[in-house]
Design a protein around this motif. Structure first.
Motif, mmCIF file in Angstrom:
data_model
loop_
_atom_site.group_PDB
_atom_site.id
_atom_site.type_symbol
_atom_site.label_atom_id
_atom_site.label_comp_id
_atom_site.label_asym_id
_atom_site.label_seq_id
_atom_site.Cartn_x
_atom_site.Cartn_y
_atom_site.Cartn_z
ATOM 1 N N ASP A 77 53.726 -26.620 16.494
ATOM 2 C CA ASP A 77 52.494 -27.160 17.097
ATOM 3 C C ASP A 77 51.431 -26.091 17.327
ATOM 4 O OD1 ASP A 77 53.505 -29.837 17.467
ATOM 5 O OD2 ASP A 77 54.718 -29.044 19.114
ATOM 6 N N ALA A 78 51.859 -24.831 17.434
ATOM 7 C CA ALA A 78 50.949 -23.760 17.862
ATOM 8 C C ALA A 78 49.721 -23.602 16.965
ATOM 9 C CB ALA A 78 51.715 -22.442 17.974
ATOM 10 N N PRO A 79 49.848 -23.625 15.616
ATOM 11 C CA PRO A 79 48.636 -23.454 14.789
ATOM 12 C C PRO A 79 47.593 -24.533 15.037
ATOM 13 C CG PRO A 79 50.614 -23.131 13.471
ATOM 14 C CD PRO A 79 51.065 -23.679 14.789
ATOM 15 N N GLN A 80 48.037 -25.782 15.241
ATOM 16 C CA GLN A 80 47.090 -26.867 15.491
ATOM 17 C C GLN A 80 46.373 -26.672 16.826
ATOM 18 O OE1 GLN A 80 46.040 -29.637 13.639
ATOM 19 N NE2 GLN A 80 44.564 -29.683 15.322
ATOM 20 N N ILE A 81 47.111 -26.295 17.861
ATOM 21 C CA ILE A 81 46.506 -26.069 19.171
ATOM 22 C C ILE A 81 45.489 -24.942 19.093
ATOM 23 C CG2 ILE A 81 46.968 -25.272 21.533
ATOM 24 C CD1 ILE A 81 49.628 -26.828 21.373
ATOM 25 N N ALA A 82 45.845 -23.859 18.396
ATOM 26 C CA ALA A 82 44.921 -22.729 18.237
ATOM 27 C C ALA A 82 43.663 -23.164 17.494
ATOM 28 C CB ALA A 82 45.616 -21.591 17.507
#
Length: 345
Positions: free
Chosen positions: A229-234
């Motif tokens: 999920d981290a790339p989308q949140i960033a």
């Protein structure tokens, strides 16, 4: 001829990553001396900017300019709340969150030139456990990273990103009980941020629709997420599309009480402090006067539709990827069953 205004420039010589040696000369060259009598004071210790600003406000100085980063701006601004003295900002820090939200020039010379227009407006500010903040405050991962950032000694976005990447996967979400005018509810969260303005700094938009004029704060609850999920949140953080993300819950309120299981860190405008398990946050409406950019409006715009579409596409790609991964897992399970049957023949 109208009466000259008095302005005091408070320069933090160690804020940001660049030397401030040329700024006094730049002020002398650019500031309209037919409009202003000015003086320049350099800070000498932590908290000195707040002391100077308090003294200037008591003397009736018309404008106090914070020359530095978000920490310097917070120090100066908290001494000018509910005063006639206005805050001006000459951004020289690594994030410059409030200056960016107000669409002030990032170029030092242009920021000083803008002061000559002397357009002053009233804005909201927030208070967390009696500490004023002007952009954001919060607890959880961002407060934890603020502590790490302070401990690192080095400043700048590279140090911040290093800490985020290093500590992010190890951080354990907490459970918070959150109460406002509508009642109480519990969240298991990676962080809870309260935003008076739209961004942390460096154009990282934690609350893209936030405005400093509505008497409310935007509350952002970031639920636990995994490495996928981290790339989308960033991406959403920098594209003003964080509200699209399924891991984000948001609401607006004037006042908030947060209870957590134990004492811990909070931050106000990026400055971390340790406090007890109970945290109170509220907004002071029209509590500070700020010199603004006459050619720009407050950055509380809604997300760009093109960026919104890109974020939706990214989310759809993630959904497709997750579907493919699930199908691959099912295929692998079927293959294992078949393999076991074949070995028995």
């Amino acid at each position: 001829m109208s009466k000259k205004r008095n302005i005091t420039f408070i320069i933090n010589p160690i804020s940001g990553t660049h030397s401030k040696d040329e700024i006094p000369q730049m002020i002398d060259e650019v500031l309209d001396k037919d409009m202003f009598d000015y003086k320049v004071i350099l800070t000498e210790y932590a908290g000195h900017a707040a002391d100077i600003a308090r003294e200037e406000a008591a003397k009736g100085t018309d404008i106090v300019a914070a020359v530095g980063g978000d920490g310097t701006v917070n120090e100066v601004a908290r001494s000018l709340t509910h005063k006639d003295t206005a805050l001006a900002i000459v951004p020289c820090g690594s994030g410059n969150g409030l200056a960016r939200h107000l669409c002030l020039p990032m170029d030092i010379r242009k920021a000083i030139e803008m002061i000559n227009a002397c357009k002053i407006e009233s804005f909201d500010y927030g208070v967390i456990n009696k500490m004023p903040f002007f952009c954001t405050c919060g607890m959880g991962f961002d407060a934890f990273i603020s502590l790490k950032f302070a401990e690192a000694g080095k400043r700048g976005p590279v140090t911040y990103v290093e800490n985020v990447l290093k500590e992010g996967l190890k951080y354990k979400p907490e459970t918070y009980e959150v109460s406002d005018e509508s009642g109480a509810r519990k969240y298991k969260a990676f962080l809870i941020a309260c935003a008076n303005a739209s961004q942390y700094g460096n154009n990282a938009y934690i609350a893209p629709g936030a405005t400093m004029k509505d008497g409310e704060m935007d509350v952002i609850v970031m639920e636990p997420f995994d490495v996928l999920d981290a790339p989308q949140i960033a991406a959403d953080l920098f594209m003003k599309t964080l509200g699209n993300n399924s891991k984000i819950k948001t609401f607006r309120t004037k006042r908030l009480h947060i209870h957590r299981s134990e004492a811990g860190a909070i931050h106000y405008d990026g400055d971390p402090i340790m406090t007890d398990a109970d945290v109170d946050v509220h907004i002071e409406h029209d509590g500070i006067r700020i010199v603004t950019n006459p050619d720009a409006i407050e950055d509380a715009s809604q997300p760009n539709p093109v960026l919104n579409a890109f974020s939706d596409l990214f989310n759809n790609i993630n959904n497709v990827r997750e579907d493919i991964e699930k199908r691959a897992e099912r295929i692998q399970r079927v293959n294992k069953v078949l393999l076991r049957k074949l070995t028995k023949i």
